[in-house]
Design a protein around this motif. Structure first.
Motif, PDB file in Angstrom:
ATOM      1  N   CYS A 188       9.300   6.771  19.887  1.00  0.00           N
ATOM      2  CA  CYS A 188       9.602   6.753  18.460  1.00  0.00           C
ATOM      3  C   CYS A 188       8.944   5.533  17.837  1.00  0.00           C
ATOM      4  O   CYS A 188       9.146   4.406  18.302  1.00  0.00           O
ATOM      5  CB  CYS A 188      11.110   6.729  18.225  1.00  0.00           C
ATOM      6  N   ASN A 189       8.127   5.749  16.812  1.00  0.00           N
ATOM      7  CA  ASN A 189       7.402   4.680  16.133  1.00  0.00           C
ATOM      8  C   ASN A 189       7.397   4.935  14.633  1.00  0.00           C
ATOM      9  O   ASN A 189       7.728   6.028  14.173  1.00  0.00           O
ATOM     10  CB  ASN A 189       5.954   4.613  16.640  1.00  0.00           C
ATOM     11  N   ALA A 190       6.989   3.926  13.898  1.00  0.00           N
ATOM     12  CA  ALA A 190       6.844   4.047  12.446  1.00  0.00           C
ATOM     13  C   ALA A 190       5.431   3.644  12.050  1.00  0.00           C
ATOM     14  O   ALA A 190       4.761   2.888  12.747  1.00  0.00           O
ATOM     15  CB  ALA A 190       7.851   3.155  11.728  1.00  0.00           C
ATOM     16  N   ILE A 191       5.010   4.166  10.917  1.00  0.00           N
ATOM     17  CA  ILE A 191       3.827   3.652  10.251  1.00  0.00           C
ATOM     18  C   ILE A 191       4.279   3.052   8.934  1.00  0.00           C
ATOM     19  O   ILE A 191       5.208   3.558   8.298  1.00  0.00           O
ATOM     20  CB  ILE A 191       2.781   4.755  10.004  1.00  0.00           C
ATOM     21  N   ALA A 192       3.660   1.953   8.534  1.00  0.00           N
ATOM     22  CA  ALA A 192       4.014   1.292   7.276  1.00  0.00           C
ATOM     23  C   ALA A 192       2.777   1.225   6.393  1.00  0.00           C
ATOM     24  O   ALA A 192       1.993   0.285   6.483  1.00  0.00           O
ATOM     25  CB  ALA A 192       4.567  -0.105   7.536  1.00  0.00           C
ATOM     26  N   PRO A 193       2.578   2.236   5.559  1.00  0.00           N
ATOM     27  CA  PRO A 193       1.429   2.198   4.657  1.00  0.00           C
ATOM     28  C   PRO A 193       1.590   1.116   3.594  1.00  0.00           C
ATOM     29  O   PRO A 193       2.699   0.726   3.223  1.00  0.00           O
ATOM     30  CB  PRO A 193       1.424   3.586   4.011  1.00  0.00           C
ATOM     31  N   GLY A 194       0.440   0.653   3.108  1.00  0.00           N
ATOM     32  CA  GLY A 194       0.429  -0.226   1.952  1.00  0.00           C
ATOM     33  C   GLY A 194       0.246   0.598   0.696  1.00  0.00           C
ATOM     34  O   GLY A 194       0.880   1.640   0.522  1.00  0.00           O
ATOM     35  N   ILE A 195      -0.651   0.179  -0.160  1.00  0.00           N
ATOM     36  CA  ILE A 195      -0.878   0.876  -1.421  1.00  0.00           C
ATOM     37  C   ILE A 195      -1.942   1.936  -1.213  1.00  0.00           C
ATOM     38  O   ILE A 195      -3.080   1.634  -0.850  1.00  0.00           O
ATOM     39  CB  ILE A 195      -1.311  -0.113  -2.512  1.00  0.00           C
ATOM     40  N   ILE A 196      -1.558   3.178  -1.408  1.00  0.00           N
ATOM     41  CA  ILE A 196      -2.464   4.302  -1.214  1.00  0.00           C
ATOM     42  C   ILE A 196      -3.000   4.728  -2.581  1.00  0.00           C
ATOM     43  O   ILE A 196      -2.219   4.993  -3.504  1.00  0.00           O
ATOM     44  CB  ILE A 196      -1.747   5.473  -0.522  1.00  0.00           C
ATOM     45  N   GLY A 197      -4.299   4.789  -2.696  1.00  0.00           N
ATOM     46  CA  GLY A 197      -4.931   5.066  -3.985  1.00  0.00           C
ATOM     47  C   GLY A 197      -4.939   6.529  -4.351  1.00  0.00           C
ATOM     48  O   GLY A 197      -5.997   7.161  -4.396  1.00  0.00           O
ATOM     49  N   THR A 198      -3.770   7.068  -4.612  1.00  0.00           N
ATOM     50  CA  THR A 198      -3.663   8.469  -5.008  1.00  0.00           C
ATOM     51  C   THR A 198      -4.178   8.643  -6.436  1.00  0.00           C
ATOM     52  O   THR A 198      -4.219   7.677  -7.224  1.00  0.00           O
ATOM     53  CB  THR A 198      -2.211   8.938  -4.941  1.00  0.00           C
ATOM     54  N   PRO A 199      -4.565   9.857  -6.821  1.00  0.00           N
ATOM     55  CA  PRO A 199      -4.966  10.088  -8.215  1.00  0.00           C
ATOM     56  C   PRO A 199      -3.881   9.683  -9.207  1.00  0.00           C
ATOM     57  O   PRO A 199      -4.170   9.124 -10.269  1.00  0.00           O
ATOM     58  CB  PRO A 199      -5.228  11.594  -8.249  1.00  0.00           C
ATOM     59  N   GLY A 200      -2.619   9.943  -8.850  1.00  0.00           N
ATOM     60  CA  GLY A 200      -1.526   9.573  -9.743  1.00  0.00           C
ATOM     61  C   GLY A 200      -1.457   8.078  -9.976  1.00  0.00           C
ATOM     62  O   GLY A 200      -1.222   7.617 -11.098  1.00  0.00           O
ATOM     63  N   LEU A 201      -1.651   7.278  -8.911  1.00  0.00           N
ATOM     64  CA  LEU A 201      -1.625   5.825  -9.064  1.00  0.00           C
ATOM     65  C   LEU A 201      -2.742   5.369  -9.986  1.00  0.00           C
ATOM     66  O   LEU A 201      -2.536   4.560 -10.896  1.00  0.00           O
ATOM     67  CB  LEU A 201      -1.776   5.154  -7.695  1.00  0.00           C
ATOM     68  N   ARG A 202      -3.929   5.888  -9.780  1.00  0.00           N
ATOM     69  CA  ARG A 202      -5.077   5.458 -10.591  1.00  0.00           C
ATOM     70  C   ARG A 202      -4.911   5.853 -12.051  1.00  0.00           C
ATOM     71  O   ARG A 202      -5.342   5.141 -12.955  1.00  0.00           O
ATOM     72  CB  ARG A 202      -6.367   6.030 -10.005  1.00  0.00           C
ATOM     73  N   GLU A 203      -4.256   6.990 -12.286  1.00  0.00           N
ATOM     74  CA  GLU A 203      -4.060   7.443 -13.657  1.00  0.00           C
ATOM     75  C   GLU A 203      -3.010   6.606 -14.388  1.00  0.00           C
ATOM     76  O   GLU A 203      -3.151   6.299 -15.572  1.00  0.00           O
ATOM     77  CB  GLU A 203      -3.634   8.911 -13.660  1.00  0.00           C
ATOM     78  N   THR A 204      -1.949   6.217 -13.676  1.00  0.00           N
ATOM     79  CA  THR A 204      -0.852   5.515 -14.335  1.00  0.00           C
ATOM     80  C   THR A 204      -1.016   4.000 -14.329  1.00  0.00           C
ATOM     81  O   THR A 204      -0.508   3.329 -15.219  1.00  0.00           O
ATOM     82  CB  THR A 204       0.486   5.871 -13.654  1.00  0.00           C
ATOM     83  N   ALA A 205      -1.722   3.462 -13.341  1.00  0.00           N
ATOM     84  CA  ALA A 205      -1.818   2.009 -13.218  1.00  0.00           C
ATOM     85  C   ALA A 205      -2.879   1.410 -14.129  1.00  0.00           C
ATOM     86  O   ALA A 205      -2.754   0.277 -14.568  1.00  0.00           O
ATOM     87  CB  ALA A 205      -2.103   1.627 -11.766  1.00  0.00           C
ATOM     88  N   GLY A 206      -3.933   2.143 -14.400  1.00  0.00           N
ATOM     89  CA  GLY A 206      -5.001   1.601 -15.219  1.00  0.00           C
ATOM     90  C   GLY A 206      -6.051   0.907 -14.375  1.00  0.00           C
ATOM     91  O   GLY A 206      -5.749   0.343 -13.312  1.00  0.00           O
ATOM     92  N   ALA A 207      -7.286   0.915 -14.854  1.00  0.00           N
ATOM     93  CA  ALA A 207      -8.404   0.401 -14.065  1.00  0.00           C
ATOM     94  C   ALA A 207      -8.272  -1.090 -13.769  1.00  0.00           C
ATOM     95  O   ALA A 207      -8.589  -1.548 -12.653  1.00  0.00           O
ATOM     96  CB  ALA A 207      -9.717   0.676 -14.791  1.00  0.00           C
ATOM     97  N   GLU A 208      -7.802  -1.875 -14.735  1.00  0.00           N
ATOM     98  CA  GLU A 208      -7.700  -3.324 -14.525  1.00  0.00           C
ATOM     99  C   GLU A 208      -6.691  -3.658 -13.430  1.00  0.00           C
ATOM    100  O   GLU A 208      -6.950  -4.489 -12.553  1.00  0.00           O
ATOM    101  CB  GLU A 208      -7.301  -4.017 -15.833  1.00  0.00           C
TER     102      GLU A 208
END
Length: 283
Positions: A188-208
């Motif tokens: 039994c193990n875990a993975i701990a992702p960081g910030i994944i650049g999904t289309p939704g993130l890019r749309e809501t976060a803004g380019a800057e």
């Protein structure tokens, strides 16, 4: 090459209608596993399963509410009837909608309904998943359970109280399951992702803001879902047969350093000159 790494395995992926779960389901299928694609979004799960079958893999879709114990029993039984006992579980379901996360604030500002929902999905959901698949894994002589944690469960943040707390608890569940069933062949193990650049993130976060996030990583980009799926595939396969009770962080180095103490280091334009070695002949 991933083909054949999971031949004969039966994998169940939760939260597999999109994002990390969908990428994981496809990667596991490409490696040879028969995959149960599950999600609260039934049509989304159907679509992912259909894409796996169209690519030549084996998959079946099931709608699954991970907080419902009877639903787990039904899906695992249906999977066993179709493919055999589940020997790989990727517990990936997580409540990450914008509407919910926007109410997961600091301790004083937190919506307690969000707290209950997040802990139910992340902690209760994964406990129920382990309870549902462990008997089949034990009968089969072993298996691999992988859960999706987050770097938010490993570092302090001023927001996301429920999400961060749940993910920290999830990593303890990993250690408990690994301790209890390692001698029976279950890892039994875990993975701990960081910030994944999904289309939704890019749309809501803004380019800057996205540019600032990219610059905060030691590898200066955001993650993609395939980065995480590759880690799941490794932990699901026999290549990680001596790895258990661990969390594999997949975050491009985001959580590994202190930015305030880490001014950028300029890369040399050319390697430093090395003076020639002069060997004098003895006379």
């Amino acid at each position: 090459m991933t083909v054949g790494r999971l031949d004969g395995k039966v994998a169940l992926v939760t939260g597999a209608a999109s994002g990390i779960g969908a990428a994981s389901a496809r990667a596991l299928a490409e490696a040879g596993a028969a995959v149960l694609v599950t999600d609260l979004d039934g049509p989304g799960a159907d679509s992912v399963a259909a894409s796996i079958v169209a690519a030549g893999g084996a998959a079946k879709a099931h709608r699954l509410d991970v907080t419902d114990e009877s639903a787990w029993a039904e899906v695992v039984a249906a999977g066993a009837a179709a493919f055999g006992p589940v020997t790989v579980l990727h517990g990936n379901a997580g409540p990450t909608s914008g509407a919910l996360m926007s109410r997961d604030l600091d301790v004083l500002g937190l919506d307690l309904g969000v707290w209950d929902t997040v802990l139910a999905v992340v902690l209760r959901g994964n406990v129920l998943g382990c309870r549902a698949v462990l008997p089949g894994m034990l009968a089969a002589g072993g298996g691999s359970i992988v859960v999706t944690s987050s770097i938010k469960g490993r570092v302090g943040t001023s927001l996301r109280t429920a999400y961060s707390t749940a993910k920290g608890g999830l990593e303890q569940l990993v250690r408990v399951v690994a301790t209890g069933y390692g001698s029976h062949g279950v890892r039994c193990n875990a993975i701990a992702p960081g910030i994944i650049g999904t289309p939704g993130l890019r749309e809501t976060a803004g380019a800057e803001y996205v540019a600032r996030l990219e610059a905060a990583h030691l590898i200066p980009r955001l993650g993609v879902v395939e980065d995480v799926a590759a880690a799941v595939l490794y932990l699901a396969s026999d290549e990680s047969s001596f790895v258990t009770a661990q969390t594999l962080v997949v975050d491009g180095g985001l959580s590994a350093y202190v930015p305030a103490l880490s001014p950028p280091v300029a890369a040399p334009v050319a390697p430093p000159a090395v003076p020639p070695v002069v060997i004098e002949e003895s006379r």
